[in-house]
Design an enzyme around this catalytic site. Structure first.
Site, mmCIF file in Angstrom:
data_model
loop_
_atom_site.group_PDB
_atom_site.id
_atom_site.type_symbol
_atom_site.label_atom_id
_atom_site.label_comp_id
_atom_site.label_asym_id
_atom_site.label_seq_id
_atom_site.Cartn_x
_atom_site.Cartn_y
_atom_site.Cartn_z
ATOM 1 C CB CYS A 110 -1.472 1.461 6.168
ATOM 2 S SG CYS A 110 -1.353 0.752 4.507
ATOM 3 C CD GLU A 117 -1.876 4.447 3.147
ATOM 4 O OE1 GLU A 117 -2.981 4.991 3.193
ATOM 5 O OE2 GLU A 117 -1.653 3.442 2.412
ATOM 6 C CG HIS A 148 -1.953 -1.037 1.214
ATOM 7 N ND1 HIS A 148 -2.971 -1.068 2.135
ATOM 8 C CD2 HIS A 148 -2.172 -2.097 0.381
ATOM 9 C CE1 HIS A 148 -3.759 -2.091 1.876
ATOM 10 N NE2 HIS A 148 -3.299 -2.733 0.821
ATOM 11 C CB CYS A 189 -6.016 -0.537 5.661
ATOM 12 S SG CYS A 189 -4.351 -1.204 5.348
#
Length: 161
Positions: free
Chosen positions: A92, A61, A59, A89
């Site tokens: 992350c 992040e 992701h 999420c």
């Protein structure tokens, strides 16, 4: 939620633009950047979670966190802010916690994202706000968001159909 400045909104718009770049590149539309206390961008990333070329753990992040953690000390990371187009999420949020960032500013909320993704198989959203993840830890992480939700959401319009 802590106080949000015009500078924060400008960096958040940069994260949203990174999400747009990711979408234009055929990736899921998420982007993130990490900014130090001097206002310098120290890491920026586009989502790279789509197989076969990507990895579901990549992701935006987590990629930005991994990059920043290789180059900054714990003390420097604690003074940084992660700006992200969409609420981190649970995975992350864990990465943010473990590298020790001091602050997160996000655009679209996790529940707002679900309005765009529905039950899309490529984004089985965990309805677990990052604030709840951070609250379970021993480190304090300031969180501001959702902010600029319409702008952040526009990047997802028509993508998850």
């Amino acid at each position: 939620m802590d106080e949000v400045s015009e500078r924060d909104l400008a960096f958040l718009r940069q994260a949203i633009e990174l999400a747009r770049e990711a979408r234009n590149d055929g990736r899921h539309p998420f982007g993130a950047l990490i900014v130090n206390e001097l206002g310098e961008t120290v890491a920026a990333a586009l989502n790279n979670a789509v197989r076969p070329n990507g990895d579901p753990t990549q992701h935006a992040e987590t990629l930005a966190c991994a990059d920043a953690a290789k180059r900054l000390s714990d003390a420097e990371l604690a003074k940084c802010t992660l700006y992200t187009s969409t609420e981190p999420c649970a995975m992350c949020a864990g990465a943010i916690y473990w590298i020790g960032l001091g602050r997160v500013v996000f655009g679209l909320s996790e529940t707002g994202l679900m309005r765009y993704t529905g039950s899309h198989e490529e984004n089985p959203t965990l309805d677990l706000p990052c604030r709840d993840v951070f609250a379970k830890g021993q480190k304090k992480i300031a969180v501001s968001g959702p902010l600029l939700e319409e702008e952040a959401g526009a990047v997802h319009e028509g993508f998850w159909v």
